[in-house]
Design an enzyme around this catalytic site. Structure first.
Site, PDB file in Angstrom:
ATOM      1  N   SER A   1      39.070  40.030  40.119  1.00  0.00           N
ATOM      2  CA  SER A   1      38.511  40.998  39.051  1.00  0.00           C
ATOM      3  C   SER A   1      37.331  41.394  39.545  1.00  0.00           C
ATOM      4  CB  SER A   1      38.376  40.371  37.829  1.00  0.00           C
ATOM      5  OG  SER A   1      38.047  41.180  36.709  1.00  0.00           O
TER       6      SER A   1
ATOM      7  N   TYR B   1      35.272  33.873  31.798  1.00  0.00           N
ATOM      8  CA  TYR B   1      36.342  34.434  32.685  1.00  0.00           C
ATOM      9  C   TYR B   1      35.794  35.132  34.004  1.00  0.00           C
ATOM     10  CZ  TYR B   1      39.486  38.269  33.764  1.00  0.00           C
ATOM     11  OH  TYR B   1      40.370  39.098  34.213  1.00  0.00           O
TER      12      TYR B   1
END
Length: 281
Positions: free
Chosen positions: A173, A186
């Site tokens: 990401s 995350y």
């Protein structure tokens, strides 16, 4: 491209069938047989980026093992979409944070198709953390189990079945590179995925197994309404240089590049598909 409406889902990792508008997953071009005969395992393959990759890979000739948690409606639609491309999909529901389940995925894939050529570690969850002091250790552990432990468990499960030329592709990401103030755990897992990708690439290079990652920016997937408030969802992705969120079918071609012969001289790399958001590397 029309913007997304304000909306929220209360359950992770979210359902694509409940999103409006629906994410764009359809491939842009006719297939050219670049994955003819390949067997692909995709965790989180039922929706979002996973669905777009499943359909694109099916169009290129691969048969797909769709691994998902419990979003049976989304998974069944993905199966139909794969079959509409003239391919075949095996659906396997369960928790990728459980190493025994990951082992069962590999066993069922071998039993059904006789081989494994490509593993895509894509399953993830994320939760907005407004108060880090109140973050429960078990809640953070659950994110790690889904997002990073699962990658390692799946690699352990399939590695003895992979031959030279096989591919492992992990979904990282943009937040692995630039961080995120409300998605701290995350972001930690996504940074770990980058490190895992580079480490496995070095470890398996002599076996001819290539390991790479894709780092999406703001992409319109079920994780978004399942994570953020309705008003933030309505503005999601508008702060990128391109002024909008990306669609799953705009990310999927990066996975195809890494999976087919076009990417055979790439390993340990991360492709950024982020609308020009330019993370630091």
């Amino acid at each position: 491209m029309a913007g997304q409406a304000a909306q929220h889902q209360s359950v992770q990792p979210g359902h694509e069938s409940a999103m409006h508008p629906e994410p764009d997953f359809a491939p842009f071009y006719p297939g050219s047989g670049r994955l003819e005969g390949k067997i692909v395992i995709i965790t989180g393959g039922d929706s979002g980026i996973g669905r777009a990759v499943s359909v694109l890979f099916a169009r290129e000739g691969a048969r797909i093992v769709v691994v998902y948690l419990d979003e049976h409606d989304d998974a069944e639609r993905t199966r139909r979409l794969v079959e509409a491309e003239g391919s075949e999909a095996l659906l396997i529901a369960g928790d990728v944070g459980d190493p025994e389940f990951c082992g069962a995925v590999a066993e069922r894939t071998i039993a059904k198709f006789g081989r494994i050529d490509i593993l895509i570690n894509n399953a993830a969850e994320q939760h907005v953390r407004e108060d880090l002091a109140a973050l429960d250790a078990n809640a953070m552990k659950a994110v790690f189990e889904t997002n990073i432990y699962s990658c390692f468990h799946m690699v352990q499960a399939v590695i003895d079945h992979l031959d030279s030329g096989a591919r492992i592709i992990n979904t990282a990401s943009i937040v692995a590179y630039r961080g995120h103030p409300q998605l701290v755990d995350y972001a930690m897992t996504k940074g770990a995925i980058v490190a895992l990708t580079r480490s496995l690439a070095a470890r398996f290079a002599d076996k001819g197994i290539l390991v790479n990652a894709v780092a999406p920016g703001p992409i319109w997937t079920p994780l978004i309404p399942a994570s953020f408030s309705a008003d933030k969802v309505a503005k999601f992705g508008t702060d990128t240089p391109l002024g909008r969120p990306g669609q799953p079918n705009e990310v999927a071609p990066a996975y195809l590049l890494l999976a087919c012969k076009d990417g055979r001289y790439m390993t340990g790399q991360t492709i950024h598909v982020d609308g020009g958001d330019f993370p630091s590397s």
